[in-house]
Design a protein around this motif. Structure first.
Motif, mmCIF file in Angstrom:
data_model
loop_
_atom_site.group_PDB
_atom_site.id
_atom_site.type_symbol
_atom_site.label_atom_id
_atom_site.label_comp_id
_atom_site.label_asym_id
_atom_site.label_seq_id
_atom_site.Cartn_x
_atom_site.Cartn_y
_atom_site.Cartn_z
ATOM 1 N N THR A 198 49.658 41.524 48.127
ATOM 2 C CA THR A 198 49.113 42.768 48.642
ATOM 3 C C THR A 198 49.747 44.001 48.007
ATOM 4 O O THR A 198 49.493 45.125 48.434
ATOM 5 C CB THR A 198 49.279 42.824 50.171
ATOM 6 N N GLY A 199 50.577 43.781 46.995
ATOM 7 C CA GLY A 199 51.213 44.903 46.317
ATOM 8 C C GLY A 199 52.457 45.389 47.015
ATOM 9 O O GLY A 199 53.017 46.436 46.655
ATOM 10 N N PHE B 287 44.892 44.135 44.684
ATOM 11 C CA PHE B 287 44.218 44.336 43.402
ATOM 12 C C PHE B 287 43.887 45.801 43.153
ATOM 13 O O PHE B 287 44.116 46.330 42.067
ATOM 14 C CB PHE B 287 42.933 43.502 43.361
ATOM 15 N N ASN B 288 43.353 46.481 44.187
ATOM 16 C CA ASN B 288 42.965 47.881 44.016
ATOM 17 C C ASN B 288 42.863 48.538 45.387
ATOM 18 O O ASN B 288 41.905 48.299 46.122
ATOM 19 C CB ASN B 288 41.620 47.976 43.281
ATOM 20 N N ALA C 114 39.676 49.038 48.025
ATOM 21 C CA ALA C 114 39.771 48.515 49.385
ATOM 22 C C ALA C 114 39.364 49.567 50.407
ATOM 23 O O ALA C 114 38.600 49.285 51.344
ATOM 24 C CB ALA C 114 41.195 48.035 49.655
ATOM 25 N N VAL C 115 39.863 50.792 50.242
ATOM 26 C CA VAL C 115 39.519 51.877 51.161
ATOM 27 C C VAL C 115 38.024 52.170 51.117
ATOM 28 O O VAL C 115 37.381 52.366 52.161
ATOM 29 C CB VAL C 115 40.331 53.143 50.808
ATOM 30 N N CYS C 116 37.441 52.176 49.918
ATOM 31 C CA CYS C 116 36.008 52.444 49.773
ATOM 32 C C CYS C 116 35.148 51.387 50.454
ATOM 33 O O CYS C 116 34.006 51.652 50.836
ATOM 34 C CB CYS C 116 35.640 52.532 48.292
ATOM 35 N N ASN C 117 35.698 50.188 50.619
ATOM 36 C CA ASN C 117 34.968 49.100 51.265
ATOM 37 C C ASN C 117 35.367 48.912 52.727
ATOM 38 O O ASN C 117 35.053 47.891 53.332
ATOM 39 C CB ASN C 117 35.190 47.794 50.504
#
Length: 344
Positions: free
Chosen positions: A75-76, A221-222, A226-229
């Motif tokens: 998850t970074g 990953f990004n 993630a926020v946009c989805n």
């Protein structure tokens, strides 16, 4: 796809060959025969049941801490604090096992392991909240928390958990009813290995078959995507950190209940730091963590055998492990640069 796999196989074969050549050179510098050292290395692992069993004894905490790091890294969240989480899990498990005397042995074992998971998770959660809410680097925070955890355990074994019948900074020995069962005697293999294997299957299932695992991987990953989805970055960082620290805490609990049977300083033996290397080499995959942890444990057992029988420093193996990690990271760096050049 096939050509890519062949290329990777060739690269790994080259790394293995380089490592073997360097190992032979180091053994010769130590004044020993490389062939004799290799034979003694294998004998230490496969020469008797004790040596073979010791591989799995050492692999058990490495598997659990490696799994913990892999979840966080996905998850970074770069959890460098598995060592501290291991210590907090060991401390919590020892306290529960020593003080909950009114609880039956098997139930107390479960409670001690759950306590290890809870305290390890909380220790990682502190860094996750600082990262998610305040933007503070989790690398710095988890490293600092390692030192705090080590010193908290040191205080514990000198005060409220110190064996009243002794003068050494360690707890009293656990009652046999709250220790993990050993099998394949006279080896030290205990039932904690089954807990580690179950954890591998559970983490694989969570990461590959559930929506939680999917969201964790998307965040890693990004984060913007993630926020946009509609995926919460903060929530998933907190979940992965708590799970990561909890697994490291279970490793500490298992070490107390299955191997040491008491709480003492230096109980991890650097397991939390080794877990970071294992996770990197395993590419954060649970099955890869399992295999790599067993290989690391086998290297440790074989190296100790060489040192005892031939006087060859076991630090040679540590040197080789570091070299292999650097070679693999260099391979990935060159591959990325080549990919960028092709894209241009």
């Amino acid at each position: 796809m096939n050509s890519s796999r062949v290329q990777r196989a060739v690269e790994m074969a080259c790394i293995v060959v380089i490592s073997l050549v360097v190992a032979a050179g180091l053994v010769m510098l130590a004044g020993a025969s490389p062939i004799g050292a290799f034979q003694m290395f294998l004998k230490g692992i496969f020469g008797n049941l004790n040596g073979f069993g010791e591989v799995f004894v050492k692999a058990t905490p490495l598997i659990l801490t490696g799994l913990g790091c892999s979840v966080a890294f996905r998850t970074g969240f770069f959890n460098i604090g598995a060592e501290g989480q291991f210590y907090m899990g060991a401390l919590a498990a020892a306290w529960a096992a020593l003080n909950l005397t009114g609880v039956p042995g098997p139930v107390r074992i479960v409670v001690a392991i759950l306590a290890g998971f809870l305290f390890g998770g909380i220790w990682a959660l502190a860094a996750a909240l600082m990262k998610a809410k305040l933007g503070i680097s989790e690398i710095i925070v988890t490293i600092m928390l390692n030192y705090i955890a080590v010193n908290i355990l040191g205080i514990a074994v000198r005060t409220f958990l110190m064996d009243p019948a002794g003068s050494i900074p360690q707890s009293a020995k656990l009652d046999a009813s709250v220790t993990l069962t050993r099998f394949l005697k006279p080896t030290r293999i205990h039932t904690g290995i089954f807990l580690a294997l179950a954890a591998v299957l559970l983490i694989w299932f969570i990461m590959e078959k559930t929506s939680i695992g999917y969201e964790i991987k998307v965040v890693g990953f990004n984060q913007r995507a993630a926020v946009c989805n509609g995926i919460s970055v903060v929530k998933n960082i907190i979940i992965s950190a708590a799970l990561s620290g909890g697994l490291a805490g279970i490793a500490g609990a298992v070490e107390v209940l299955g191997v040491q049977k008491k709480l003492l300083e230096g109980i991890s033996g650097g397991c939390g730091y080794t877990a970071i290397l294992i996770t990197l080499l395993a590419s954060n995959h649970p099955a890869g963590v399992l295999v790599t942890a067993i290989l690391f444990a086998a290297l440790s057992v074989g190296a100790n055998s060489m040192q005892r029988q031939m006087g060859i420093p076991s630090a040679i193996v540590d040197f080789l492990i570091g070299m292999v990690v650097l070679l693999i990271l260099s391979r990935e760096l060159f591959r990325r640069k080549a990919g960028r050049r092709e894209a241009k």
